[in-house]
Design an enzyme around this catalytic site. Structure first.
Site, PDB file in Angstrom:
ATOM      1  N   ASP A  34       0.803  -1.223   0.000  1.00 28.35           N
ATOM      2  CA  ASP A  34       0.000   0.000   0.000  1.00 28.35           C
ATOM      3  C   ASP A  34       0.837   1.274   0.000  1.00 28.35           C
ATOM      4  O   ASP A  34       1.920   1.320   0.587  1.00 28.35           O
ATOM      5  CB  ASP A  34      -0.913  -0.003   1.228  1.00 28.35           C
ATOM      6  CG  ASP A  34      -2.075   0.956   1.112  1.00 28.35           C
ATOM      7  OD1 ASP A  34      -2.649   1.062   0.012  1.00 28.35           O
ATOM      8  OD2 ASP A  34      -2.419   1.587   2.120  1.00 28.35           O
TER       9      ASP A  34
ATOM     10  N   HIS B  43      -6.537  10.364   6.404  1.00 30.60           N
ATOM     11  CA  HIS B  43      -5.685   9.424   7.128  1.00 30.60           C
ATOM     12  C   HIS B  43      -5.470   9.886   8.570  1.00 30.60           C
ATOM     13  O   HIS B  43      -5.391  11.081   8.843  1.00 30.60           O
ATOM     14  CB  HIS B  43      -4.318   9.311   6.450  1.00 30.60           C
ATOM     15  CG  HIS B  43      -4.340   8.618   5.133  1.00 30.60           C
ATOM     16  ND1 HIS B  43      -4.323   7.256   5.007  1.00 30.60           N
ATOM     17  CD2 HIS B  43      -4.391   9.104   3.869  1.00 30.60           C
ATOM     18  CE1 HIS B  43      -4.352   6.926   3.715  1.00 30.60           C
ATOM     19  NE2 HIS B  43      -4.399   8.037   3.014  1.00 30.60           N
TER      20      HIS B  43
ATOM     21  N   GLY C  75      -8.377   6.184   4.751  1.00 29.90           N
ATOM     22  CA  GLY C  75      -8.684   6.963   5.943  1.00 29.90           C
ATOM     23  C   GLY C  75     -10.016   6.617   6.571  1.00 29.90           C
ATOM     24  O   GLY C  75     -10.684   7.478   7.137  1.00 29.90           O
TER      25      GLY C  75
END
Length: 304
Positions: free
Chosen positions: A83, A177, A206
């Site tokens: 990621d 986030h 997020g």
């Protein structure tokens, strides 16, 4: 069982439900995520971020091997995803380390440079069998690199997906986030417009700061992959803090890590039941953080 992320996301999209994708930092994270997914009876995605790799001395191999082994032994489908990768070198290590997918993050760049870099990464990834996610419309809060309040434009998103060939698109619709409160309100109309504008699945980053009702609405409106990190770290840390505080003589890490892993697994189960659109009531539902469900302490590192 280790399963390509693309297959997990495609199946969820066909069924009109969401897939939970959770950040892995330690092997206990991977074990907890899979345990929670098995309890929920849901497929899940284990995510290792570039930040997590940096924490492990910049070495992807050891933590990837641990997560892959946990996934292979799982009783539910488990994807392995790399990621928020900004490094081309790291991105190109994904397939060789057993990842079925990777998110190439060129969102620091302007539109044209983002397209060029992402298209090149997607081509390399596809050649290795990777399912490739990317980001347009910066998601707030990631180390100050992404401006809060930014929203993804549907027309720009359609052009971006067509030009890059990515398999999924992370969009900016109101989440951020590393949020410290569950107060994010998503632009549900924009989510529907983005769903209609692009052919690929939408991804929400997020998600720890998004209340359950907003997450359910986002899934109904077209979000498929939901990234969660901070919620797990809070459950993990609070369990350790409580266990160690209760016994000043405690030195065996297994005793507090066992509790932390259990609490993290329960957080995963709750989150998966939300994104799978299970009805509240009659079981453990909804994301909760310690004893104050709508408030979480500030994290020490960036996470979803």
């Amino acid at each position: 069982m280790l399963t390509p992320t693309g297959e997990i996301v495609a199946d969820a999209r066909r069924r009109g439900v969401g897939v939970g994708a959770f950040n892995v930092i330690t092997v206990e994270h991977a074990e907890a995520i899979v345990t929670g997914a098995e309890a929920a009876g849901c497929a899940v995605v284990l995510q290792i971020s570039e930040n997590a790799v940096r924490f492990h001395h910049g070495r992807l191999g050891p933590i990837a091997a641990a997560a892959r082994s946990v996934a292979q032994l799982a009783g539910v489908p488990v994807g392995l995803h790399l990621d928020h990768v900004e490094s081309d070198e790291l991105f190109d290590q994904a397939a060789g380390n057993g990842f079925g997918s990777a998110m190439y993050d060129a969102s620091r760049l302007g539109f044209a440079d983002n397209v060029a870099a992402t298209a090149a990464a997607a081509a390399r990834g596809h050649a290795c069998g990777l399912w490739v996610e990317s980001e347009l419309g910066e998601v707030g809060g990631k180390d100050g690199a992404h401006a809060p309040g930014v929203r993804t434009d549907p027309g720009e998103a359609a052009a971006y997906v067509a030009a890059t060939g990515v398999d999924a698109l992370a969009v900016a619709v109101g989440s951020s986030h590393a949020m410290t409160e569950r107060v994010a309100r998503l632009d549900q109309v924009l989510i529907r417009d983005l769903r209609d504008a692009v052919a690929v699945p939408l991804v929400l980053h997020g998600s720890s700061g998004v209340p359950d009702d907003e997450l359910r609405a986002a899934v109904r409106n077209g979000v498929v992959k939901i990234n969660i990190g901070t919620a797990l770290n809070v459950a993990f840390t609070e369990a350790i803090r409580a266990t160690v505080s209760a016994d000043a003589a405690l030195v065996d890490p297994r005793k507090y890590l066992r509790v932390a892993r259990r609490d993290m697994a329960e957080a995963v189960t709750r989150a998966l039941r939300v994104v799978a659109l299970e009805q509240p009531g009659g079981g453990v539902t909804g994301l909760t953080y310690g004893t104050t469900p709508e408030k979480i302490p500030a994290p020490t590192d960036s996470a979803a």
